[in-house]
Design a protein around this motif. Structure first.
Motif, PDB file in Angstrom:
ATOM      1  N   TYR A   1       0.828  -1.208   0.000  1.00  0.00           N
ATOM      2  CA  TYR A   1       0.000   0.000   0.000  1.00  0.00           C
ATOM      3  C   TYR A   1       0.864   1.262   0.000  1.00  0.00           C
ATOM      4  O   TYR A   1       0.518   2.248  -0.643  1.00  0.00           O
ATOM      5  CB  TYR A   1      -0.960  -0.012   1.181  1.00  0.00           C
ATOM      6  CG  TYR A   1      -1.907  -1.190   1.106  1.00  0.00           C
ATOM      7  CD1 TYR A   1      -2.703  -1.390  -0.027  1.00  0.00           C
ATOM      8  CD2 TYR A   1      -1.991  -2.121   2.132  1.00  0.00           C
ATOM      9  CE1 TYR A   1      -3.553  -2.473  -0.119  1.00  0.00           C
ATOM     10  CE2 TYR A   1      -2.843  -3.200   2.038  1.00  0.00           C
ATOM     11  CZ  TYR A   1      -3.625  -3.376   0.918  1.00  0.00           C
ATOM     12  OH  TYR A   1      -4.464  -4.449   0.820  1.00  0.00           O
ATOM     13  N   ALA A   2       2.003   1.206   0.680  1.00  0.00           N
ATOM     14  CA  ALA A   2       2.912   2.357   0.660  1.00  0.00           C
ATOM     15  C   ALA A   2       3.469   2.568  -0.746  1.00  0.00           C
ATOM     16  O   ALA A   2       3.564   3.711  -1.223  1.00  0.00           O
ATOM     17  CB  ALA A   2       4.053   2.150   1.654  1.00  0.00           C
ATOM     18  N   LEU A   3       3.812   1.485  -1.422  1.00  0.00           N
ATOM     19  CA  LEU A   3       4.331   1.578  -2.786  1.00  0.00           C
ATOM     20  C   LEU A   3       3.274   2.145  -3.731  1.00  0.00           C
ATOM     21  O   LEU A   3       3.573   3.005  -4.568  1.00  0.00           O
ATOM     22  CB  LEU A   3       4.795   0.204  -3.269  1.00  0.00           C
ATOM     23  CG  LEU A   3       5.493   0.145  -4.619  1.00  0.00           C
ATOM     24  CD1 LEU A   3       6.778   0.964  -4.589  1.00  0.00           C
ATOM     25  CD2 LEU A   3       5.799  -1.297  -4.987  1.00  0.00           C
ATOM     26  N   LEU A   4       2.028   1.703  -3.584  1.00  0.00           N
ATOM     27  CA  LEU A   4       0.944   2.242  -4.409  1.00  0.00           C
ATOM     28  C   LEU A   4       0.730   3.731  -4.141  1.00  0.00           C
ATOM     29  O   LEU A   4       0.498   4.506  -5.067  1.00  0.00           O
ATOM     30  CB  LEU A   4      -0.349   1.464  -4.159  1.00  0.00           C
ATOM     31  CG  LEU A   4      -0.402   0.059  -4.730  1.00  0.00           C
ATOM     32  CD1 LEU A   4      -1.658  -0.670  -4.249  1.00  0.00           C
ATOM     33  CD2 LEU A   4      -0.355   0.090  -6.242  1.00  0.00           C
ATOM     34  N   ALA A   5       0.815   4.138  -2.873  1.00  0.00           N
ATOM     35  CA  ALA A   5       0.659   5.554  -2.539  1.00  0.00           C
ATOM     36  C   ALA A   5       1.783   6.393  -3.140  1.00  0.00           C
ATOM     37  O   ALA A   5       1.543   7.483  -3.680  1.00  0.00           O
ATOM     38  CB  ALA A   5       0.613   5.728  -1.023  1.00  0.00           C
TER      39      ALA A   5
END
Length: 192
Positions: free
Chosen positions: A176-180
């Motif tokens: 989720y951090a990578l997507l953000a």
């Protein structure tokens, strides 16, 4: 620059206020963004389906998830598969197979092949780094695999490229951090 207001902290100055950017778009711009996203997703699906047709494999690319095939393949290696039915399965070949009752395909080497006169083939597999054959992994009462169990045969690989997939599965917060970060990058790129 971060501005604090009565409700809380706003990040619009740095371009990270996604909802603010969406509110600023007119309908045409919003439709354009949605259409771009849909085109990217459909292009990826078309490429995947094209690879399935070209390779004859239901899953033309897989990631090695364990160390059972070391030193041939390591955890995180990306394998390219084909599965042409006319090609005979031979001892020494590395296959990816599914076993009834298990969700994740297994990558192991064929160690024994039994061919019958009528063309039926049964074979036994084993991980290079394992002490025993795979009969313990097969469904209960199954001693041999058949061609129908094969997802594909390894034809090439890229070392460690699949580690991104493993990390994202092992650490969902990282995903989720990578997507953000990717979303923020796209928004910042669009503004400049």
């Amino acid at each position: 620059m971060v501005r604090a207001g009565p409700v809380g902290t706003h990040l619009s100055a740095s371009g990270l206020d996604i909802f603010g950017d969406l509110r600023k778009m007119n309908k045409r711009q919003l439709y354009y963004q949605v259409l771009n996203f849909a085109m990217i997703v459909s292009s990826a699906l078309m490429i995947w389906k094209g690879l399935i047709v070209l390779t004859g494999s239901e899953s033309p690319i897989v990631v090695v998830l364990s160390g059972s095939m070391e030193p041939a393949f390591h955890r995180g290696d990306l394998l390219f598969l084909t599965n042409f039915q006319e090609d005979p399965i031979r001892a020494g070949e590395i296959v990816v197979f599914k076993v009834e009752g298990r969700d994740i395909p297994i990558v192991h080497r064929v160690i024994k092949v039994h061919e019958k006169g009528n063309g039926d083939i049964k074979f036994l597999t084993k991980g290079d780094n394992n002490e025993v054959d795979d009969r313990g992994l097969y469904k209960e009462g199954q001693n041999w695999l058949e061609k129908k169990d094969v997802v594909g045969r390894a034809r090439g690989f890229l070392p460690y490229v699949g580690m991104v997939t493993i990390i994202m599965n092992d650490y969902p917060k990282f995903k989720y951090a990578l997507l953000a970060i990717m979303g923020a990058y796209v928004l910042l790129k669009r503004e400049s």
